[in-house]
Design a protein around this motif. Sequence first.
Motif: not given
Length: 90
Positions: A17-19, A41-42, A59-60, A83-85
């Motif tokens: 949520i912060g991201h 996920l996108a 998520e992998n 990771s999240i980008a």
Amino acid sequence: MNTKKDEVHYNSSYYYIGHFCKFIKPGARRIGIQASDNRLLATAFENINGETVAVMMNENDSIEEVSLSLGGDSMMLVLPERSIATVIIH
């Protein structure tokens, strides 16, 4: 926090949520996006200043390569494991 065991548990959704809040501004509208790999996920938004924000999550437990295309332009991205980008397109 588990005070009986003296343990702290971090909730990953707090960080997600912060991201999102850092890049997706109030008044943004959600736009369509398709991940090139169904293991990712996108989501994407258009901020009121006209910039497009695409957020992808891997998520992998392995590195994933993705292609991001908008109109006639495209780019390849490498997402580290777990990771999240975010990509901002002006």
